[in-house]
Scaffold this motif. Structure first.
Motif, PDB file in Angstrom:
ATOM      1  N   GLN A   1       6.011 -67.279 -32.018  1.00 44.30           N
ATOM      2  CA  GLN A   1       6.448 -68.651 -32.272  1.00 44.30           C
ATOM      3  C   GLN A   1       5.780 -69.586 -31.288  1.00 44.30           C
ATOM      4  OE1 GLN A   1      10.708 -68.613 -32.114  1.00 44.30           O
ATOM      5  NE2 GLN A   1      10.909 -67.725 -34.136  1.00 44.30           N
ATOM      6  N   ASN A   2       5.246 -70.703 -31.790  1.00 39.04           N
ATOM      7  CA  ASN A   2       4.558 -71.703 -30.981  1.00 39.04           C
ATOM      8  C   ASN A   2       5.174 -73.061 -31.263  1.00 39.04           C
ATOM      9  OD1 ASN A   2       1.968 -70.212 -29.945  1.00 39.04           O
ATOM     10  ND2 ASN A   2       2.244 -69.577 -32.065  1.00 39.04           N
ATOM     11  N   PRO A   3       5.216 -73.962 -30.258  1.00 38.94           N
ATOM     12  CA  PRO A   3       5.734 -75.316 -30.509  1.00 38.94           C
ATOM     13  C   PRO A   3       4.975 -75.987 -31.657  1.00 38.94           C
ATOM     14  CG  PRO A   3       5.492 -74.934 -28.166  1.00 38.94           C
ATOM     15  CD  PRO A   3       4.876 -73.757 -28.861  1.00 38.94           C
ATOM     16  N   GLY A   4       5.672 -76.804 -32.419  1.00 34.49           N
ATOM     17  CA  GLY A   4       5.108 -77.420 -33.615  1.00 34.49           C
ATOM     18  C   GLY A   4       3.924 -78.326 -33.370  1.00 34.49           C
ATOM     19  N   ASN A   5       3.772 -78.859 -32.156  1.00 37.54           N
ATOM     20  CA  ASN A   5       2.660 -79.761 -31.883  1.00 37.54           C
ATOM     21  C   ASN A   5       1.405 -79.022 -31.415  1.00 37.54           C
ATOM     22  OD1 ASN A   5       3.834 -79.032 -29.466  1.00 37.54           O
ATOM     23  ND2 ASN A   5       3.527 -81.012 -28.507  1.00 37.54           N
ATOM     24  N   PHE A   6       1.449 -77.695 -31.309  1.00 38.79           N
ATOM     25  CA  PHE A   6       0.282 -76.916 -30.901  1.00 38.79           C
ATOM     26  C   PHE A   6      -0.607 -76.645 -32.112  1.00 38.79           C
ATOM     27  CE2 PHE A   6       1.839 -74.649 -26.814  1.00 38.79           C
ATOM     28  CZ  PHE A   6       2.302 -75.842 -26.322  1.00 38.79           C
TER      29      PHE A   6
ATOM     30  N   LEU B   1       7.659 -70.831 -22.167  1.00 37.91           N
ATOM     31  CA  LEU B   1       6.379 -70.793 -22.855  1.00 37.91           C
ATOM     32  C   LEU B   1       5.380 -70.000 -22.022  1.00 37.91           C
ATOM     33  CD1 LEU B   1       6.128 -74.536 -23.869  1.00 37.91           C
ATOM     34  CD2 LEU B   1       6.503 -72.613 -25.389  1.00 37.91           C
ATOM     35  N   PRO B   2       4.449 -69.317 -22.665  1.00 37.24           N
ATOM     36  CA  PRO B   2       3.409 -68.625 -21.900  1.00 37.24           C
ATOM     37  C   PRO B   2       2.595 -69.642 -21.095  1.00 37.24           C
ATOM     38  CG  PRO B   2       3.400 -67.921 -24.198  1.00 37.24           C
ATOM     39  CD  PRO B   2       4.341 -69.074 -24.094  1.00 37.24           C
ATOM     40  N   GLY B   3       2.483 -69.425 -19.800  1.00 34.14           N
ATOM     41  CA  GLY B   3       1.754 -70.333 -18.930  1.00 34.14           C
ATOM     42  C   GLY B   3       2.659 -71.268 -18.158  1.00 34.14           C
ATOM     43  N   ALA B   4       3.906 -71.439 -18.605  1.00 34.93           N
ATOM     44  CA  ALA B   4       4.830 -72.338 -17.916  1.00 34.93           C
ATOM     45  C   ALA B   4       5.228 -71.780 -16.553  1.00 34.93           C
ATOM     46  CB  ALA B   4       6.071 -72.576 -18.769  1.00 34.93           C
ATOM     47  N   ASP B   5       5.092 -70.478 -16.361  1.00 38.82           N
ATOM     48  CA  ASP B   5       5.434 -69.864 -15.082  1.00 38.82           C
ATOM     49  C   ASP B   5       4.494 -70.307 -13.967  1.00 38.82           C
ATOM     50  OD1 ASP B   5       3.423 -68.533 -16.451  1.00 38.82           O
ATOM     51  OD2 ASP B   5       3.847 -66.605 -15.500  1.00 38.82           O
ATOM     52  N   LYS B   6       3.320 -70.824 -14.314  1.00 38.49           N
ATOM     53  CA  LYS B   6       2.365 -71.289 -13.312  1.00 38.49           C
ATOM     54  C   LYS B   6       2.700 -72.683 -12.795  1.00 38.49           C
ATOM     55  CE  LYS B   6      -1.478 -68.649 -15.193  1.00 38.49           C
ATOM     56  NZ  LYS B   6      -2.851 -68.722 -15.685  1.00 38.49           N
ATOM     57  N   LYS B   7       3.573 -73.387 -13.480  1.00 37.79           N
ATOM     58  CA  LYS B   7       3.871 -74.782 -13.137  1.00 37.79           C
ATOM     59  C   LYS B   7       4.429 -74.918 -11.724  1.00 37.79           C
ATOM     60  CE  LYS B   7       7.519 -77.567 -14.427  1.00 37.79           C
ATOM     61  NZ  LYS B   7       8.386 -78.274 -15.354  1.00 37.79           N
ATOM     62  N   ILE B   8       5.430 -74.138 -11.392  1.00 40.16           N
ATOM     63  CA  ILE B   8       6.064 -74.253 -10.081  1.00 40.16           C
ATOM     64  C   ILE B   8       5.122 -73.785  -8.982  1.00 40.16           C
ATOM     65  CG2 ILE B   8       7.966 -73.404  -8.650  1.00 40.16           C
ATOM     66  CD1 ILE B   8       9.713 -73.497 -11.148  1.00 40.16           C
ATOM     67  N   ALA B   9       4.430 -72.670  -9.212  1.00 39.10           N
ATOM     68  CA  ALA B   9       3.496 -72.164  -8.201  1.00 39.10           C
ATOM     69  C   ALA B   9       2.381 -73.173  -7.934  1.00 39.10           C
ATOM     70  CB  ALA B   9       2.913 -70.833  -8.650  1.00 39.10           C
ATOM     71  N   ALA B  10       1.803 -73.729  -9.000  1.00 41.43           N
ATOM     72  CA  ALA B  10       0.720 -74.699  -8.841  1.00 41.43           C
ATOM     73  C   ALA B  10       1.238 -75.980  -8.190  1.00 41.43           C
ATOM     74  CB  ALA B  10       0.084 -75.017 -10.191  1.00 41.43           C
ATOM     75  N   GLY B  11       2.420 -76.429  -8.564  1.00 43.78           N
ATOM     76  CA  GLY B  11       2.989 -77.648  -7.991  1.00 43.78           C
ATOM     77  C   GLY B  11       3.266 -77.518  -6.508  1.00 43.78           C
ATOM     78  N   ILE B  12       3.865 -76.412  -6.109  1.00 42.12           N
ATOM     79  CA  ILE B  12       4.175 -76.204  -4.692  1.00 42.12           C
ATOM     80  C   ILE B  12       2.889 -76.020  -3.883  1.00 42.12           C
ATOM     81  CG2 ILE B  12       5.249 -74.591  -3.061  1.00 42.12           C
ATOM     82  CD1 ILE B  12       7.508 -74.278  -5.130  1.00 42.12           C
TER      83      ILE B  12
ATOM     84  N   GLU C   1       6.667 -77.834 -21.774  1.00 48.82           N
ATOM     85  CA  GLU C   1       5.822 -78.005 -22.952  1.00 48.82           C
ATOM     86  C   GLU C   1       4.610 -78.878 -22.640  1.00 48.82           C
ATOM     87  OE1 GLU C   1       9.164 -78.592 -23.026  1.00 48.82           O
ATOM     88  OE2 GLU C   1       9.828 -76.833 -24.147  1.00 48.82           O
ATOM     89  N   GLU C   2       4.846 -80.003 -21.948  1.00 50.95           N
ATOM     90  CA  GLU C   2       3.739 -80.896 -21.581  1.00 50.95           C
ATOM     91  C   GLU C   2       2.755 -80.197 -20.648  1.00 50.95           C
ATOM     92  OE1 GLU C   2       5.167 -85.456 -21.310  1.00 50.95           O
ATOM     93  OE2 GLU C   2       6.130 -84.085 -19.894  1.00 50.95           O
ATOM     94  N   PHE C   3       3.289 -79.448 -19.680  1.00 52.45           N
ATOM     95  CA  PHE C   3       2.438 -78.746 -18.722  1.00 52.45           C
ATOM     96  C   PHE C   3       1.541 -77.733 -19.427  1.00 52.45           C
ATOM     97  CE2 PHE C   3       1.564 -75.206 -15.881  1.00 52.45           C
ATOM     98  CZ  PHE C   3       0.996 -75.867 -14.800  1.00 52.45           C
ATOM     99  N   VAL C   4       2.132 -76.915 -20.291  1.00 49.30           N
ATOM    100  CA  VAL C   4       1.352 -75.896 -21.005  1.00 49.30           C
ATOM    101  C   VAL C   4       0.308 -76.560 -21.899  1.00 49.30           C
ATOM    102  CG1 VAL C   4       1.486 -74.072 -22.760  1.00 49.30           C
ATOM    103  CG2 VAL C   4       3.124 -74.110 -20.887  1.00 49.30           C
ATOM    104  N   GLN C   5       0.713 -77.592 -22.629  1.00 52.54           N
ATOM    105  CA  GLN C   5      -0.215 -78.279 -23.532  1.00 52.54           C
ATOM    106  C   GLN C   5      -1.381 -78.896 -22.762  1.00 52.54           C
ATOM    107  OE1 GLN C   5       0.022 -78.361 -26.935  1.00 52.54           O
ATOM    108  NE2 GLN C   5      -1.924 -79.399 -27.014  1.00 52.54           N
ATOM    109  N   THR C   6      -1.091 -79.551 -21.638  1.00 53.62           N
ATOM    110  CA  THR C   6      -2.110 -80.283 -20.891  1.00 53.62           C
ATOM    111  C   THR C   6      -3.000 -79.377 -20.062  1.00 53.62           C
ATOM    112  OG1 THR C   6      -0.611 -82.169 -20.757  1.00 53.62           O
ATOM    113  CG2 THR C   6      -2.487 -82.165 -19.257  1.00 53.62           C
ATOM    114  N   TYR C   7      -2.412 -78.494 -19.275  1.00 54.88           N
ATOM    115  CA  TYR C   7      -3.181 -77.762 -18.270  1.00 54.88           C
ATOM    116  C   TYR C   7      -3.535 -76.322 -18.660  1.00 54.88           C
ATOM    117  CZ  TYR C   7      -1.879 -81.761 -15.530  1.00 54.88           C
ATOM    118  OH  TYR C   7      -1.696 -83.046 -15.108  1.00 54.88           O
ATOM    119  N   ILE C   8      -2.782 -75.713 -19.553  1.00 54.75           N
ATOM    120  CA  ILE C   8      -3.079 -74.339 -19.950  1.00 54.75           C
ATOM    121  C   ILE C   8      -3.913 -74.319 -21.229  1.00 54.75           C
ATOM    122  CG2 ILE C   8      -2.102 -72.090 -20.544  1.00 54.75           C
ATOM    123  CD1 ILE C   8      -1.525 -72.996 -17.638  1.00 54.75           C
TER     124      ILE C   8
END
Length: 136
Positions: A14-19, A45-56, A122-129
């Protein structure tokens, strides 16, 4: 309120409808979204786990470009690391007069870290992943 999703015709994930492409296998997705069905325990979402690590990393180690390496942007990470090291050498050679140059990459890293952490998953995965937007 139900989120829209699109099932991948290849791997059935399953993928978000805007992908437009599958986050799992990269196959082009059909256009007709349907209400999201809960999946067996998967809430991120796949890739969302990188958001916190990359942000910190962006906030704490921003000048070194470590957050770029976390997201898989090796070329941009090498650029930031190189600029930081050259600025550091200039600061040493000029007995501290060149120290403000170090702030350039540091401020860029802090800004990017804050941007990463303020985006939704969702925005993070769409934009950066998926779209691979390397700067800001």
């Amino acid at each position: 309120m139900a989120t829209n999703y699109v099932s991948c015709p290849n791997c059935r994930s399953q993928n978000p409808g805007n992908f437009t492409t599958c986050t799992n296998c990269g196959t082009m997705l059909p256009v007709s979204p349907m209400p999201m069905q809960p999946m067996g325990g998967q809430t991120t979402l796949p890739g969302a786990d990188k958001k916190i690590a990359a942000g910190i990393c962006g906030i704490i180690l921003g000048g070194l470009g470590i957050h770029k390496f976390v997201l898989g942007y090796q070329q941009e990470g090498i650029i930031m690391l190189s600029v930081y090291l050259v600025s550091f050498i200039i600061a040493i050679v000029t007995c501290g007069i060149g120290t403000p140059l170090i702030l350039i990459t540091t401020v860029v890293g802090i800004i990017e870290g804050i941007i990463y952490l303020t985006k939704s998953d969702e925005e993070f995965v769409q934009t950066y992943i998926l779209n691979k937007k390397p700067w800001f």
